[in-house]
Design a protein around this motif. Structure first.
Motif, PDB file in Angstrom:
ATOM      1  N   SER A  76       0.818  -1.215   0.000  1.00  0.00           N
ATOM      2  CA  SER A  76       0.000   0.000   0.000  1.00  0.00           C
ATOM      3  C   SER A  76       0.856   1.271   0.000  1.00  0.00           C
ATOM      4  O   SER A  76       0.364   2.352  -0.295  1.00  0.00           O
ATOM      5  CB  SER A  76      -0.961   0.011   1.192  1.00  0.00           C
ATOM      6  OG  SER A  76      -0.249   0.040   2.405  1.00  0.00           O
ATOM      7  N   TRP A  77       2.156   1.150   0.301  1.00  0.00           N
ATOM      8  CA  TRP A  77       3.075   2.288   0.316  1.00  0.00           C
ATOM      9  C   TRP A  77       3.913   2.370  -0.957  1.00  0.00           C
ATOM     10  O   TRP A  77       4.870   3.142  -1.021  1.00  0.00           O
ATOM     11  CB  TRP A  77       3.994   2.203   1.527  1.00  0.00           C
ATOM     12  CG  TRP A  77       3.262   2.300   2.826  1.00  0.00           C
ATOM     13  CD1 TRP A  77       3.018   1.290   3.712  1.00  0.00           C
ATOM     14  CD2 TRP A  77       2.656   3.462   3.383  1.00  0.00           C
ATOM     15  NE1 TRP A  77       2.311   1.755   4.785  1.00  0.00           N
ATOM     16  CE2 TRP A  77       2.077   3.092   4.609  1.00  0.00           C
ATOM     17  CE3 TRP A  77       2.556   4.798   2.960  1.00  0.00           C
ATOM     18  CZ2 TRP A  77       1.396   4.000   5.415  1.00  0.00           C
ATOM     19  CZ3 TRP A  77       1.874   5.697   3.774  1.00  0.00           C
ATOM     20  CH2 TRP A  77       1.303   5.291   4.981  1.00  0.00           C
ATOM     21  N   ALA A  78       3.572   1.622  -1.986  1.00  0.00           N
ATOM     22  CA  ALA A  78       4.394   1.522  -3.199  1.00  0.00           C
ATOM     23  C   ALA A  78       4.653   2.868  -3.875  1.00  0.00           C
ATOM     24  O   ALA A  78       5.717   3.065  -4.462  1.00  0.00           O
ATOM     25  CB  ALA A  78       3.758   0.553  -4.198  1.00  0.00           C
ATOM     26  N   TYR A  79       3.727   3.792  -3.816  1.00  0.00           N
ATOM     27  CA  TYR A  79       3.924   5.100  -4.443  1.00  0.00           C
ATOM     28  C   TYR A  79       4.542   6.118  -3.483  1.00  0.00           C
ATOM     29  O   TYR A  79       5.184   7.072  -3.907  1.00  0.00           O
ATOM     30  CB  TYR A  79       2.600   5.641  -4.982  1.00  0.00           C
ATOM     31  CG  TYR A  79       2.039   4.816  -6.117  1.00  0.00           C
ATOM     32  CD1 TYR A  79       2.697   4.744  -7.341  1.00  0.00           C
ATOM     33  CD2 TYR A  79       0.871   4.088  -5.962  1.00  0.00           C
ATOM     34  CE1 TYR A  79       2.199   3.972  -8.385  1.00  0.00           C
ATOM     35  CE2 TYR A  79       0.365   3.315  -6.994  1.00  0.00           C
ATOM     36  CZ  TYR A  79       1.032   3.266  -8.202  1.00  0.00           C
ATOM     37  OH  TYR A  79       0.537   2.492  -9.228  1.00  0.00           O
ATOM     38  N   VAL A  80       4.327   5.935  -2.198  1.00  0.00           N
ATOM     39  CA  VAL A  80       4.810   6.878  -1.183  1.00  0.00           C
ATOM     40  C   VAL A  80       6.280   6.628  -0.838  1.00  0.00           C
ATOM     41  O   VAL A  80       7.070   7.574  -0.744  1.00  0.00           O
ATOM     42  CB  VAL A  80       3.936   6.778   0.091  1.00  0.00           C
ATOM     43  CG1 VAL A  80       4.461   7.669   1.192  1.00  0.00           C
ATOM     44  CG2 VAL A  80       2.486   7.107  -0.234  1.00  0.00           C
ATOM     45  N   GLN A  81       6.651   5.370  -0.652  1.00  0.00           N
ATOM     46  CA  GLN A  81       8.005   5.037  -0.203  1.00  0.00           C
ATOM     47  C   GLN A  81       9.102   5.601  -1.105  1.00  0.00           C
ATOM     48  O   GLN A  81      10.059   6.184  -0.595  1.00  0.00           O
ATOM     49  CB  GLN A  81       8.153   3.518  -0.022  1.00  0.00           C
ATOM     50  CG  GLN A  81       9.493   3.146   0.602  1.00  0.00           C
ATOM     51  CD  GLN A  81       9.528   1.725   1.130  1.00  0.00           C
ATOM     52  OE1 GLN A  81       8.506   1.052   1.222  1.00  0.00           O
ATOM     53  NE2 GLN A  81      10.712   1.271   1.482  1.00  0.00           N
ATOM     54  N   PRO A  82       9.015   5.488  -2.425  1.00  0.00           N
ATOM     55  CA  PRO A  82      10.087   6.034  -3.273  1.00  0.00           C
ATOM     56  C   PRO A  82      10.243   7.555  -3.133  1.00  0.00           C
ATOM     57  O   PRO A  82      11.349   8.074  -3.236  1.00  0.00           O
ATOM     58  CB  PRO A  82       9.662   5.662  -4.696  1.00  0.00           C
ATOM     59  CG  PRO A  82       8.714   4.538  -4.538  1.00  0.00           C
ATOM     60  CD  PRO A  82       8.034   4.747  -3.220  1.00  0.00           C
ATOM     61  N   GLU A  83       9.148   8.245  -2.872  1.00  0.00           N
ATOM     62  CA  GLU A  83       9.221   9.697  -2.705  1.00  0.00           C
ATOM     63  C   GLU A  83       9.933  10.069  -1.412  1.00  0.00           C
ATOM     64  O   GLU A  83      10.762  10.985  -1.382  1.00  0.00           O
ATOM     65  CB  GLU A  83       7.818  10.316  -2.750  1.00  0.00           C
ATOM     66  CG  GLU A  83       7.137  10.170  -4.098  1.00  0.00           C
ATOM     67  CD  GLU A  83       7.925  10.812  -5.234  1.00  0.00           C
ATOM     68  OE1 GLU A  83       8.392  11.959  -5.075  1.00  0.00           O
ATOM     69  OE2 GLU A  83       8.080  10.160  -6.288  1.00  0.00           O
ATOM     70  N   SER A  92       9.103   0.098   4.952  1.00  0.00           N
ATOM     71  CA  SER A  92       7.739  -0.412   5.090  1.00  0.00           C
ATOM     72  C   SER A  92       7.866  -1.867   5.531  1.00  0.00           C
ATOM     73  O   SER A  92       8.871  -2.518   5.269  1.00  0.00           O
ATOM     74  CB  SER A  92       6.974  -0.296   3.769  1.00  0.00           C
ATOM     75  OG  SER A  92       7.629  -0.994   2.739  1.00  0.00           O
TER      76      SER A  92
END
Length: 131
Positions: A76-83, A92
């Motif tokens: 669920s953090w796939a888009y947030v973590q890289p940022e 995560s």
């Protein structure tokens, strides 16, 4: 008449049990196949007889720990973590029994889950401070 009704009910119950067992078996097989096709993006770390998944990226301090919702997992953090990883270290993880983590023998209460997270961070070598 009662014997016939009892027999019909017994047959129906047997069919329901067979269908339930078949569904459980199919679900277990599907979960196993998905796990083989989609290996964990991070690492599996022993936390005392079972393994939990943690995925850390980026560098810096503090380390940001991303915890998913109740029955969700690290994807669920796939888009947030890289940022976040552009600025500092971010991890995560999957709570025990979810995502790539193995089930825990401990009760699913807050104190047990906090202890599991602490053990996971220590055993994975993730140093604080944490946010």
């Amino acid at each position: 008449m009662k014997t016939k009704a009892f027999r019909i009910i017994s047959i129906l119950m047997l069919v329901i049990i067979i269908l339930a067992l078949g569904t459980l078996t199919a679900g277990a097989i599907a979960k196993s196949n998905l796990a083989k096709q989609n290996p964990a993006p991070g690492q599996l770390v022993d936390v005392g007889g079972y393994k939990m998944h943690i995925n850390c990226t980026g560098q810096g301090s503090p380390t940001v720990i991303l915890a998913s919702g109740t029955s969700d997992f690290s994807v669920s953090w796939a888009y947030v973590q890289p940022e976040i990883a552009k600025y500092t270290r971010v991890c995560s993880y999957d709570r025990a029994g979810l995502g790539w983590s193995e089930p825990s023998p401990n009760p699913r209460i807050a104190s047990a889950m906090v202890e599991e997270l602490h053990t996971l961070l220590v055993n994975a070598g993730v140093e604080g401070p944490y946010v």
